[in-house]
Each structure stands twice: as C-alpha cells, then as structure tokens.
Scaffold this motif. Sequence first.
Motif, mmCIF file in Angstrom:
data_model
loop_
_atom_site.group_PDB
_atom_site.id
_atom_site.type_symbol
_atom_site.label_atom_id
_atom_site.label_comp_id
_atom_site.label_asym_id
_atom_site.label_seq_id
_atom_site.Cartn_x
_atom_site.Cartn_y
_atom_site.Cartn_z
ATOM 1 N N LYS A 35 17.916 -46.566 44.041
ATOM 2 C CA LYS A 35 19.381 -45.156 44.710
ATOM 3 C C LYS A 35 20.195 -45.715 45.586
ATOM 4 O O LYS A 35 20.914 -45.601 45.446
ATOM 5 N N GLU A 36 19.685 -46.695 46.309
ATOM 6 C CA GLU A 36 19.956 -47.644 47.086
ATOM 7 C C GLU A 36 21.445 -47.996 46.732
ATOM 8 O O GLU A 36 22.845 -48.008 47.413
ATOM 9 N N SER A 37 21.105 -48.997 46.187
ATOM 10 C CA SER A 37 22.103 -50.083 44.828
ATOM 11 C C SER A 37 23.722 -49.143 44.563
ATOM 12 O O SER A 37 24.769 -49.017 44.446
ATOM 13 N N ILE A 38 23.067 -47.512 43.424
ATOM 14 C CA ILE A 38 24.342 -46.841 43.297
ATOM 15 C C ILE A 38 24.921 -46.281 44.173
ATOM 16 O O ILE A 38 26.303 -45.598 44.235
ATOM 17 N N ALA A 39 23.986 -46.126 45.462
ATOM 18 C CA ALA A 39 25.344 -44.833 46.357
ATOM 19 C C ALA A 39 26.177 -45.933 47.392
ATOM 20 O O ALA A 39 26.689 -45.801 47.324
ATOM 21 N N GLU A 40 25.563 -47.075 47.016
ATOM 22 C CA GLU A 40 26.581 -48.535 48.072
ATOM 23 C C GLU A 40 27.830 -48.789 46.991
ATOM 24 O O GLU A 40 29.346 -48.813 47.222
ATOM 25 N N ARG A 90 39.532 -47.595 46.257
ATOM 26 C CA ARG A 90 40.409 -47.605 44.647
ATOM 27 C C ARG A 90 40.357 -48.329 43.834
ATOM 28 O O ARG A 90 40.089 -48.710 42.676
ATOM 29 N N THR A 91 41.258 -50.442 44.244
ATOM 30 C CA THR A 91 40.861 -51.335 43.113
ATOM 31 C C THR A 91 39.385 -51.541 42.550
ATOM 32 O O THR A 91 39.881 -52.128 41.349
ATOM 33 N N SER A 92 38.348 -51.602 43.289
ATOM 34 C CA SER A 92 36.723 -51.364 42.453
ATOM 35 C C SER A 92 36.636 -50.765 41.718
ATOM 36 O O SER A 92 35.838 -50.723 41.158
ATOM 37 N N ILE A 93 37.298 -49.271 41.466
ATOM 38 C CA ILE A 93 36.855 -48.511 40.547
ATOM 39 C C ILE A 93 36.553 -48.747 39.317
ATOM 40 O O ILE A 93 37.929 -49.090 39.363
ATOM 41 N N PRO A 94 35.970 -49.205 38.464
ATOM 42 C CA PRO A 94 36.164 -49.321 37.004
ATOM 43 C C PRO A 94 37.347 -48.369 36.140
ATOM 44 O O PRO A 94 37.691 -47.276 36.363
ATOM 45 N N GLU A 95 37.522 -49.442 35.313
ATOM 46 C CA GLU A 95 38.592 -48.413 34.222
ATOM 47 C C GLU A 95 37.736 -48.313 33.559
ATOM 48 O O GLU A 95 38.254 -46.962 32.909
ATOM 49 N N GLU A 96 36.453 -48.210 33.138
ATOM 50 C CA GLU A 96 35.770 -47.982 32.051
ATOM 51 C C GLU A 96 35.194 -46.464 32.291
ATOM 52 O O GLU A 96 35.220 -46.272 33.600
ATOM 53 N N LEU A 97 35.743 -45.325 31.132
ATOM 54 C CA LEU A 97 34.888 -44.265 31.323
ATOM 55 C C LEU A 97 33.225 -44.062 31.879
ATOM 56 O O LEU A 97 33.068 -43.885 32.760
ATOM 57 N N PHE A 98 32.546 -45.431 31.077
ATOM 58 C CA PHE A 98 30.744 -44.859 31.195
ATOM 59 C C PHE A 98 30.925 -46.360 32.364
ATOM 60 O O PHE A 98 31.109 -47.470 31.342
ATOM 61 N N VAL A 99 30.201 -46.223 32.843
ATOM 62 C CA VAL A 99 29.732 -48.090 33.769
ATOM 63 C C VAL A 99 28.037 -47.861 34.119
ATOM 64 O O VAL A 99 27.538 -46.817 34.096
ATOM 65 N N THR A 100 27.385 -48.709 33.467
ATOM 66 C CA THR A 100 26.107 -48.905 33.566
ATOM 67 C C THR A 100 25.567 -49.963 34.928
ATOM 68 O O THR A 100 26.019 -50.557 35.154
ATOM 69 N N VAL A 101 24.602 -48.886 35.585
ATOM 70 C CA VAL A 101 24.739 -49.329 37.283
ATOM 71 C C VAL A 101 22.839 -49.445 36.727
ATOM 72 O O VAL A 101 21.854 -49.266 36.204
ATOM 73 N N ILE A 141 28.571 -42.272 35.572
ATOM 74 C CA ILE A 141 27.633 -43.544 35.874
ATOM 75 C C ILE A 141 26.708 -43.521 34.825
ATOM 76 O O ILE A 141 26.134 -42.110 34.852
ATOM 77 N N LEU A 142 25.741 -44.551 34.409
ATOM 78 C CA LEU A 142 25.190 -44.195 33.537
ATOM 79 C C LEU A 142 23.700 -45.248 34.005
ATOM 80 O O LEU A 142 23.882 -46.148 33.784
ATOM 81 N N PRO A 143 23.349 -44.887 34.883
ATOM 82 C CA PRO A 143 22.120 -45.576 35.510
ATOM 83 C C PRO A 143 21.218 -46.021 34.413
ATOM 84 O O PRO A 143 20.765 -44.882 33.696
ATOM 85 N N GLN A 144 20.038 -47.026 34.709
ATOM 86 C CA GLN A 144 18.725 -47.245 33.599
ATOM 87 C C GLN A 144 17.917 -46.882 34.505
ATOM 88 O O GLN A 144 17.955 -45.337 35.309
ATOM 89 N N THR A 145 16.870 -46.615 34.519
ATOM 90 C CA THR A 145 15.222 -46.294 35.068
ATOM 91 C C THR A 145 15.858 -46.558 36.452
ATOM 92 O O THR A 145 16.168 -47.267 37.183
ATOM 93 N N ILE A 146 15.866 -44.968 37.014
ATOM 94 C CA ILE A 146 15.999 -45.435 38.858
ATOM 95 C C ILE A 146 14.568 -45.114 39.430
ATOM 96 O O ILE A 146 14.299 -44.749 39.475
#
Length: 79
Positions: free
Chosen positions: A54-59, A68-79, A29-34
């Motif tokens: 922080k809560e949205s990342i945790a959610e 499991r079907t909601s896990i992205p296929e991409e290696l890097f995911v921006t949150v 996961i690649l968060p912007q500014t937390i």
Amino acid sequence: MSKAATHSLAMSIHSDPSQLPSKSRVVCILPQTIDTAANREAMPEMDHSLWTSKESIAERLVNWCEDRTSIPEELFVTV
C-alpha cells in the motif's frame, strides 16, 4: 466498483478530456495483488514478497502530485 466498470469509466473520461479541468490527466492504476492483512489471511500460501505494498502505491501517487512530469502518459498503469 468492478474492475470492468473502473476500466470503462477511465476510458470514457479519457476519451473526452473536455470534461476535465484544464491540465488534468486520467491515469487508472492497476495494482497486482495488494499486500493487505485481509489478502494475507485469504491467501497465506502465496509469496507475499511479490505483492504490491500500500505504501508503494501511495508513494507513487504522492510523487505524481508533486511532480507532474512524472505522471505516465498511459491510461492504464500497472503498479
């Protein structure tokens, strides 16, 4: 761990899935500014409404664990 080291580690693990438990997936996961107290104090002039909570990342992580079907296929995911 630096961002570059984290990227390298994720790419290394992703490139050889035989090292992972069966049915595992690598997602970095690649968060912007937390939105944290420390970031607000360090950058008071910034628009905090644009920051990732922080809560949205945790959610999102909980959702991936529960569905499991909601896990992205991409290696890097921006949150």
